[in-house]
Design an enzyme around this catalytic site. Structure first.
Site, PDB file in Angstrom:
ATOM      1  N   HIS A 148      -7.739   4.836   5.004  1.00 11.42           N
ATOM      2  CA  HIS A 148      -6.849   4.236   3.993  1.00 11.42           C
ATOM      3  C   HIS A 148      -6.018   5.329   3.309  1.00 11.42           C
ATOM      4  O   HIS A 148      -4.865   5.108   2.956  1.00 11.42           O
ATOM      5  CB  HIS A 148      -7.659   3.426   2.980  1.00 11.42           C
ATOM      6  CG  HIS A 148      -6.793   2.547   2.116  1.00 11.42           C
ATOM      7  ND1 HIS A 148      -5.970   1.557   2.632  1.00 11.42           N
ATOM      8  CD2 HIS A 148      -6.576   2.529   0.781  1.00 11.42           C
ATOM      9  CE1 HIS A 148      -5.307   0.966   1.654  1.00 11.42           C
ATOM     10  NE2 HIS A 148      -5.651   1.548   0.512  1.00 11.42           N
ATOM     11  N   SER A 172       0.817  -1.231   0.000  1.00  9.27           N
ATOM     12  CA  SER A 172       0.000   0.000   0.000  1.00  9.27           C
ATOM     13  C   SER A 172       0.842   1.269   0.000  1.00  9.27           C
ATOM     14  O   SER A 172       1.637   1.483   0.926  1.00  9.27           O
ATOM     15  CB  SER A 172      -0.888   0.068   1.242  1.00  9.27           C
ATOM     16  OG  SER A 172      -1.910  -0.853   1.170  1.00  9.27           O
ATOM     17  N   HIS A 177      -2.783   0.281  -5.016  1.00  6.64           N
ATOM     18  CA  HIS A 177      -2.151  -0.923  -5.588  1.00  6.64           C
ATOM     19  C   HIS A 177      -2.377  -0.904  -7.097  1.00  6.64           C
ATOM     20  O   HIS A 177      -3.488  -1.136  -7.570  1.00  6.64           O
ATOM     21  CB  HIS A 177      -2.764  -2.189  -4.989  1.00  6.64           C
ATOM     22  CG  HIS A 177      -2.435  -2.385  -3.543  1.00  6.64           C
ATOM     23  ND1 HIS A 177      -1.505  -3.295  -3.104  1.00  6.64           N
ATOM     24  CD2 HIS A 177      -2.909  -1.765  -2.437  1.00  6.64           C
ATOM     25  CE1 HIS A 177      -1.419  -3.233  -1.786  1.00  6.64           C
ATOM     26  NE2 HIS A 177      -2.265  -2.312  -1.354  1.00  6.64           N
ATOM     27  N   TYR A 229      -8.922  -9.982   2.048  1.00  7.17           N
ATOM     28  CA  TYR A 229     -10.172  -9.247   2.312  1.00  7.17           C
ATOM     29  C   TYR A 229     -10.918  -8.898   1.029  1.00  7.17           C
ATOM     30  O   TYR A 229     -12.087  -8.523   1.069  1.00  7.17           O
ATOM     31  CB  TYR A 229      -9.945  -8.002   3.178  1.00  7.17           C
ATOM     32  CG  TYR A 229      -9.110  -6.883   2.586  1.00  7.17           C
ATOM     33  CD1 TYR A 229      -9.589  -6.093   1.544  1.00  7.17           C
ATOM     34  CD2 TYR A 229      -7.849  -6.593   3.094  1.00  7.17           C
ATOM     35  CE1 TYR A 229      -8.826  -5.054   1.014  1.00  7.17           C
ATOM     36  CE2 TYR A 229      -7.075  -5.562   2.583  1.00  7.17           C
ATOM     37  CZ  TYR A 229      -7.565  -4.803   1.546  1.00  7.17           C
ATOM     38  OH  TYR A 229      -6.813  -3.794   1.030  1.00  7.17           O
ATOM     39  N   GLU A 230     -10.247  -9.016  -0.120  1.00  8.45           N
ATOM     40  CA  GLU A 230     -10.943  -8.807  -1.390  1.00  8.45           C
ATOM     41  C   GLU A 230     -11.736 -10.052  -1.795  1.00  8.45           C
ATOM     42  O   GLU A 230     -12.375 -10.077  -2.843  1.00  8.45           O
ATOM     43  CB  GLU A 230      -9.939  -8.458  -2.482  1.00  8.45           C
ATOM     44  CG  GLU A 230      -9.228  -7.137  -2.262  1.00  8.45           C
ATOM     45  CD  GLU A 230      -8.133  -6.905  -3.299  1.00  8.45           C
ATOM     46  OE1 GLU A 230      -8.460  -6.583  -4.438  1.00  8.45           O
ATOM     47  OE2 GLU A 230      -6.948  -7.070  -2.944  1.00  8.45           O
ATOM     48  N   MET A 237      -2.736  -6.460   6.959  1.00  7.88           N
ATOM     49  CA  MET A 237      -3.733  -7.397   6.392  1.00  7.88           C
ATOM     50  C   MET A 237      -3.157  -8.225   5.244  1.00  7.88           C
ATOM     51  O   MET A 237      -3.901  -8.626   4.352  1.00  7.88           O
ATOM     52  CB  MET A 237      -4.935  -6.599   5.884  1.00  7.88           C
ATOM     53  CG  MET A 237      -5.591  -5.730   6.929  1.00  7.88           C
ATOM     54  SD  MET A 237      -6.900  -4.734   6.216  1.00  7.88           S
ATOM     55  CE  MET A 237      -7.141  -3.529   7.523  1.00  7.88           C
ATOM     56  N   SER A 238      -1.869  -8.439   5.252  1.00  6.52           N
ATOM     57  CA  SER A 238      -1.282  -9.092   4.064  1.00  6.52           C
ATOM     58  C   SER A 238      -0.019  -9.853   4.437  1.00  6.52           C
ATOM     59  O   SER A 238       0.182 -10.237   5.585  1.00  6.52           O
ATOM     60  CB  SER A 238      -0.940  -8.013   3.026  1.00  6.52           C
ATOM     61  OG  SER A 238       0.080  -7.167   3.523  1.00  6.52           O
ATOM     62  N   HIS A 278      -5.544  -9.133  -1.867  1.00  7.17           N
ATOM     63  CA  HIS A 278      -5.655  -9.409  -0.427  1.00  7.17           C
ATOM     64  C   HIS A 278      -6.741 -10.436  -0.170  1.00  7.17           C
ATOM     65  O   HIS A 278      -7.708 -10.529  -0.918  1.00  7.17           O
ATOM     66  CB  HIS A 278      -6.038  -8.120   0.338  1.00  7.17           C
ATOM     67  CG  HIS A 278      -5.056  -7.013   0.209  1.00  7.17           C
ATOM     68  ND1 HIS A 278      -5.033  -6.182  -0.881  1.00  7.17           N
ATOM     69  CD2 HIS A 278      -4.055  -6.610   1.025  1.00  7.17           C
ATOM     70  CE1 HIS A 278      -4.055  -5.294  -0.735  1.00  7.17           C
ATOM     71  NE2 HIS A 278      -3.440  -5.538   0.418  1.00  7.17           N
ATOM     72  N   ALA A 303       2.143  -1.869   4.404  1.00  8.05           N
ATOM     73  CA  ALA A 303       1.802  -0.775   5.327  1.00  8.05           C
ATOM     74  C   ALA A 303       1.202  -1.431   6.558  1.00  8.05           C
ATOM     75  O   ALA A 303       0.457  -2.402   6.443  1.00  8.05           O
ATOM     76  CB  ALA A 303       0.787   0.146   4.666  1.00  8.05           C
ATOM     77  N   ASN A 328       0.470   4.350  10.692  1.00  7.73           N
ATOM     78  CA  ASN A 328      -0.366   4.961  11.741  1.00  7.73           C
ATOM     79  C   ASN A 328      -0.006   4.272  13.039  1.00  7.73           C
ATOM     80  O   ASN A 328       0.428   3.114  13.030  1.00  7.73           O
ATOM     81  CB  ASN A 328      -1.857   4.760  11.429  1.00  7.73           C
ATOM     82  CG  ASN A 328      -2.207   3.307  11.174  1.00  7.73           C
ATOM     83  OD1 ASN A 328      -1.836   2.746  10.136  1.00  7.73           O
ATOM     84  ND2 ASN A 328      -2.890   2.694  12.097  1.00  7.73           N
TER      85      ASN A 328
HETATM   86  N1  HPA Z   1      -4.434  -2.101  10.928  1.00  9.28           N
HETATM   87  C1  HPA Z   1      -4.429  -3.025   9.942  1.00  9.28           C
HETATM   88  N2  HPA Z   1      -3.827  -2.832   8.765  1.00  9.28           N
HETATM   89  C2  HPA Z   1      -3.183  -1.660   8.584  1.00  9.28           C
HETATM   90  C3  HPA Z   1      -3.150  -0.663   9.577  1.00  9.28           C
HETATM   91  C4  HPA Z   1      -3.814  -0.898  10.805  1.00  9.28           C
HETATM   92  O1  HPA Z   1      -3.835  -0.060  11.738  1.00  9.28           O
HETATM   93  N3  HPA Z   1      -2.419   0.376   9.057  1.00  9.28           N
HETATM   94  C5  HPA Z   1      -2.035  -0.009   7.804  1.00  9.28           C
HETATM   95  N4  HPA Z   1      -2.489  -1.238   7.511  1.00  9.28           N
END
Ligand code: HPA
Length: 293
Positions: free
Chosen positions: A263, A44, A75, A99-100, A227-228, A97, A127, A251
């Site tokens: 995002h 990301s 992406h 989640y997709e 998430m990856s 991903h 990320a 973050n």
């Molecule tokens: N949580 C999950 N996935 C992420 C985050 C998060 O805080 N930041 C970037 N990808």
């Protein structure tokens, strides 16, 4: 052939899997490009790292048999062949991903294709949200371990061998190469780049976590959450590729005050940290090739 639709690859046989990987490899080979040594996954907001690749050829995922399009913002969905620090590489600019709606086999497929093209090492990036209280937004972390929370189905390897990672009860040894981790830390110090080392936890997403979940993941021992990455790392380890993985902390999880993660923020911070990560990866590749950039 690997079915195009998400979530229907779990019953694929070893022969079908290998045929699908070879079809993708042959498609890329037919363009008569270079033979890559290293595969690089750009997560990301990190796709701009591909701009540093010289003599680059970009192939959209949609054109490659068996590749799944990525729908996530930030992406691009392109396979890039070219040279970074003099090393022939194949970069995956964007990933699909779980989640997709994709199965872990779909997410792992591009790694098998990179291996079939000749890559024997994987450098992957993502990320992630920082859980460790020492982390600040924009910092980098190198993974030395992970916690797989990609439920409801764990990240299994495709049915290609009797390797321990394929077994239902075998526990993988650490896939992250300790010598490469040491080298990356040494080069980061030379470049004055903040590089933490830690444990990455992957959740299915697609939502970011609640304060309670951040607290729980911290108590599990995770330093960052995303998430990856884990499915592709397991695929690379199954293929006996050397693995190095980086998180950009986009973050910082606040367990005290309600805070929203977006995002856009993740992509923007990923982009801001991109140059440092690019420098670090270039230095690692320089070390491999023995050539200055
Ligand atoms: N949580 C999950 N996935 C992420 C985050 C998060 O805080 N930041 C970037 N990808």
């Amino acid at each position: 052939m690997l079915p195009r639709k998400p979530n229907d690859a779990s019953s694929i046989s070893a022969a079908e899997w290998i045929a699908s990987v070879h079809a993708a490899r042959d498609f890329v080979h037919a363009q008569r490009l270079l033979q890559p040594q290293i595969a690089l996954v750009l997560g990301s907001g990190l796709g701009e790292l591909a701009d540093a690749i010289v003599h680059a050829t970009f192939i959209p995922y949609e054109q490659i048999p068996g590749f799944s399009p990525t729908h996530a913002h930030g992406h691009a969905g392109q396979l890039v062949l070219g040279y970074l620090s003099g090393v022939p590489i194949v970069a995956l600019r964007g990933r699909s991903h779980r989640y997709e709606g994709y199965s872990s086999h779909h997410v792992q497929f591009p790694i098998h294709c990179c291996h079939a093209l000749g890559a024997r090492a994987l450098i992957t990036t993502n990320a992630a949200g920082g859980l460790n209280t020492r982390f600040q937004s924009g910092d980098l972390m190198i993974l030395d371990s992970h916690i797989d929370q990609l439920w409801p189905r764990r990240s299994t390897a495709p049915p290609v061998s009797a390797h321990p990672l394929n077994s239902t009860c075998g526990r993988p040894l650490s896939p992250y190469d300790p010598h490469w981790i040491d080298l990356a830390k040494q080069l980061a110090r030379q470049e004055d780049i903040v590089l933490h080392q830690g444990c990455y936890l992957a959740t299915l997403g697609p939502t970011y976590e609640t304060r309670g979940e951040y607290r729980m993941f911290r108590s599990f021992g995770a330093d960052a959450v995303g998430m990856s990455t884990i499915p592709e790392v397991l695929a690379a380890a199954q293929l006996q590729m050397r693995v190095l993985a980086f998180s950009v902390i986009t973050n910082v999880a606040s367990t005290e005050q309600p805070q929203e993660t977006s995002h856009d923020e993740v992509v923007e911070t990923g982009q801001a940290a991109g140059p440092a990560l690019r420098r670090l990866i270039s230095r690692i590749l320089e070390d491999l090739s023995g050539q200055p950039d």
